[in-house]
Structure formats: C-alpha cells, structure tokens
Design an enzyme around this catalytic site. Structure first.
Site, mmCIF file in Angstrom:
data_model
loop_
_atom_site.group_PDB
_atom_site.id
_atom_site.type_symbol
_atom_site.label_atom_id
_atom_site.label_comp_id
_atom_site.label_asym_id
_atom_site.label_seq_id
_atom_site.Cartn_x
_atom_site.Cartn_y
_atom_site.Cartn_z
ATOM 1 N N ASN A 248 0.802 -1.222 0.000
ATOM 2 C CA ASN A 248 0.000 0.000 0.000
ATOM 3 C C ASN A 248 0.839 1.279 0.000
ATOM 4 O O ASN A 248 0.277 2.379 -0.069
ATOM 5 C CB ASN A 248 -0.924 0.038 1.226
ATOM 6 N N VAL A 255 0.064 6.585 -1.340
ATOM 7 C CA VAL A 255 -0.506 5.829 -0.221
ATOM 8 C C VAL A 255 -1.847 5.274 -0.673
ATOM 9 O O VAL A 255 -2.779 6.025 -0.980
ATOM 10 C CB VAL A 255 -0.684 6.717 1.029
ATOM 11 N N CYS A 256 -1.947 3.960 -0.726
ATOM 12 C CA CYS A 256 -3.144 3.291 -1.225
ATOM 13 C C CYS A 256 -4.035 2.901 -0.040
ATOM 14 O O CYS A 256 -3.694 1.980 0.712
ATOM 15 C CB CYS A 256 -2.739 2.053 -2.028
ATOM 16 N N LEU A 257 -5.153 3.613 0.115
ATOM 17 C CA LEU A 257 -6.034 3.385 1.265
ATOM 18 C C LEU A 257 -7.453 3.788 0.882
ATOM 19 O O LEU A 257 -7.671 4.854 0.280
ATOM 20 C CB LEU A 257 -5.547 4.207 2.463
#
Length: 449
Positions: A248, A255-257
């Site tokens: 992530n 930032v992968c969220l």
C-alpha cells in the site's frame, strides 16, 4: 647567530656588544630581512639615526649598533633586555616555533616527534565537544519534543507548491477542529507538525507498531488539506526514499487506502465528510498498512493466508520489509525531514539497542517479527520469553517458520551490512551500543596462537 642567541637568553647587552662586530651585524641584517620579507635595502624598517652599514669592511659604528639594539631588545625603561623581567610563555613560544613549519611539507610521522606540535594538537582536542555532551543534548531535545505542535512553514513539504488560495471560513474552522483532535487524542506513537502560514500542510511521523517488521522504525507522511475538505479526503504522500516497504506504500510516495479514495472500499472504509478526520487517516495508516503480515495487503493474496505456500511467502516478504525498514532508518538519520531532526535523533538513541538486538536475532535464523528475548533472559537461558525488546508477539501455533538452511543468503548478507551502518549511526546519536561494540571488538581480535 651565536651573538643573537646570547642576547635573547642571557639578556646581557654588554657581553653581546663585545662580540665580533661582523657576526653581530650580519645577524641583525638577517633579522631585518625576515621581518620585512624583502631585501636589506628596504626603507620600511626605521632605525634610530642609522648610519651606513658596510658588512665588507668589518666595522660598525658603535652608536648605530647601540641604537638598533636598544630599539629592538630594550625594556620600557630603556635599560636593555633583562632576563629577570622576562616572563616566559611556553605556549606562545611553541606557537612561534610551529609557525616556522607552516609552509614546509613535513614527511608523515615527523609531527609526532615534535613536542610543540603534540601540545598544540592536544589543546585542540580538548576544545572539541565530547560525545556524552552531544548525547545529553539529543536526549533533552527529544524529551521536549511535543506530539503535536505548530511550525511556521515547510520548505521541503511534498505539497508545498500546491496553490491553496484564500481559504474559506468554514474550511479554516474545520481544519482547526481537526487540529484540536490531533492535539488531544494522538496515540503515543504518532507525532504531528502543522504549518501556521499554510494551514493546508501537515507532516506526521508514525512509529512502526510492535510485533511487525516495521517495529521501532520511523515513517514520515506529508498531508495536504484541499479546499474541498471535508467534502473530500486529504492528499497523503509517503517519504519512501525510493523503497517500497508495503503493497500500500509505493516507492513514488503514493498511499493506497480506501479512506483516502486511492483504493476501492465500502461502508466505513470510505471517507465520510461528517465523521472522517485527519486523526482517523493517520491511525488507519498505522493499524491497517503497517501490520504484522503486510504480504496479505496485496489484493488476492489474503486467500492464501492459511496455506504453507502463503505463509512462506509472507515470511519472505517480512524479511525484505525489515531490510527496507532498516534502510529507511538510515535515510531518516542522514536526511531527517524538516522540523523532525530532534525526534529522529532522540528516537533512535532510545530504541537503537533493541533494533540492533533484533538484527542479530534475525540473522541467527529467527523469523522477522518473532519474539526477541531480553538480554537478561538470553544470558540466563530462561524459558520465559514473554517480554520482547521489540515488543513483538510470539508466533501463532502451527505457523510455518523460516528455515535457516533454505533462507535466502542475500538476507543475512544485506542485514549484516545494514547492521554495521546502524551500529555506527546509533553510536553517534548516543544509543546504548556497548554490548554490540564489545562483541565487534572481540570478533576482530586475532586468535591466540
């Protein structure tokens, strides 16, 4: 030069004036040349009513000699040089002698045989700040470092060039509300700085949670609060240093969220303008991204969580993650983000010992993230390893363990190099590295014959 030396050491003007006139005149002429840095005929040196000096004739007028002598070597009373009135200053004398060697190319090792050079070097060493003073200063700054605070601005912020414009009143009020939440409810492992001149900019430092391959690491995130906030989520950039330590967290800083809208999600996973906050974003990054088995953060990999193949892959991913975490530590130590230098120095001063202990424990073939026994327990071979220097959890029953014989050789090789670099950096910051330095010294000592 014998006559000159006699006049300097004995202070007797009468004994020197009776010396050979030619030798005395030659010595004084050389002295003039050294002081002037020019020929003996320079007019810048003024002598009291000088007469013509003829070195070839072997004759010097007594009056001329006396005037020159008194001008150079007499005391304030005009009675000539008196040894009893001269207070010898050894430091000045040594410095004067050392100055003569400034322009000389001395062979290596010569300085060690010259007493005055030794004394001057020793004096300079005393003036240097000691390591203990530096360590104490770092400790004081770390203790005073607040979890939440305001700064004037950020010059190195990833979103510093984003144009914000004149903020709306409702936007400012909501941002200030989030600031209060951060100041009041931040976990002990998260530090935040907000900019007074740019309310849209925020920087956070998150400490890697215990029981994960990120434990005791420091991870930095830059946050931009757009004018659409809170209708939309903030923008977040990770200080990666070019390393991808999590599925992530991209090496480009993405930032992968789901909460940030950078990944699909549903329900409470998505941003809610009425309930979601900056505090929730930071806590979610720490809890959901920096977890104990980041391998399963990759979409589709969670299905293999209970299989031997999946567990083996997860262990290997943890090995790589810990290596990247150590590299991130070095990156932060050498280039701390603005306004966080005191936190970086103090944090690794306190946690340096446990990080080094974990490195050695993992190099022995133990799983990254498994229990690292306390020193006292290891030395006493106690069976109770409930407490860990890294605070990590014990492996679950039936879990697959890494095999030291089949583990990738590159892991130990890379970790050994990182361990040496961390040992040096932590030692400079004042961490408790005595045990590891002693071990290193013993290992480097030649074996007894």
């Amino acid at each position: 030069m014998d006559a000159e030396y006699c006049g300097l050491q004995q202070g007797s003007s009468s004994s020197c004036r009776t010396a050979d006139a030619v030798a005395w005149g030659a010595a004084q002429q050389q002295k003039r040349q050294r002081c002037q840095g020019s020929s003996s005929t320079s007019s810048s040196l003024q002598i009291s009513e000088p007469g013509p000096l003829d070195l070839n004739s072997g004759e010097i007028e007594e009056e001329e000699e006396e005037d020159y002598y008194v001008e150079d070597d007499c005391d304030d009373d005009g009675d000539g040089y008196d040894e009893d009135d001269y207070e010898f200053d050894e430091a000045d004398f040594n410095q004067h002698l050392a100055d003569k060697f400034d322009d000389l190319d001395l062979p290596p090792g010569v300085e060690a045989t010259v007493p005055w050079l030794q004394k001057i070097a020793a004096k300079e060493e005393v003036e240097e700040p000691s390591k203990s003073n530096t360590a104490d200063e770092n400790a004081d700054k770390y203790k005073q470092f607040k979890q939440f605070d305001t700064v004037q601005n950020f010059s190195d912020h990833h979103f510093a060039k984003n144009s914000q414009g004149e903020p709306a009143r409702a936007w400012s009020k909501r941002v200030q509300h989030d600031w209060k939440l951060l100041e009041k409810d931040l976990p002990a492992s998260i530090y935040v700085r907000v900019a007074e001149d740019r309310m849209d900019l925020l920087r956070a430092a998150i400490i890697g949670p215990k029981g994960t391959p990120y434990h005791d690491g420091l991870f930095f995130f830059d946050v931009h609060i757009p004018s659409s906030y809170p209708s939309g989520p903030p923008l977040v950039h990770y200080h990666s240093g070019g390393l991808r330590i999590n599925p992530n967290l991209y090496n480009c800083g993405k930032v992968c969220l789901s909460l940030l809208g950078t990944w699909s999600g549903k329900g409470c996973e998505k941003w809610n303008p009425a309930q979601s906050t900056l505090l929730q974003v930071l806590v979610s990054i720490q809890a959901l991204i920096l977890n104990e088995q980041p391998y399963y953060n990759e979409p589709g990999y969670e299905a293999s969580a209970n299989t031997p193949h999946g567990q083996r892959n997860a262990l290997e991913y943890n090995d790589t993650t810990f290596l990247h975490s150590c590299r991130t530590m070095l990156y932060s130590l050498r280039r701390p983000p603005e306004h966080f230098a005191d936190l970086v120095a103090g944090h690794f001063r306190v946690h340096g010992h446990t990080i080094l202990a974990a490195c050695k424990y993992y190099m022995e073939g133990n799983d990254v993230g498994s229990v690292v026994p306390e020193e006292e327990e290891s030395e006493c071979k106690s069976s109770d390893a409930g407490a860990s220097s890294s605070g990590s959890k014990a492996p679950k029953p039936g879990a697959v363990k890494a095999n030291p014989l089949t583990r990738r050789i590159t892991f130990n090789t890379n970790l050994k190099t990182l361990y040496e670099d961390l040992l040096m950096e932590f030692n400079v910051k004042g961490a408790d590295t005595r045990r590891f330095i002693v071990e290193k010294l013993k290992k480097n000592q030649p074996a007894a014959v």
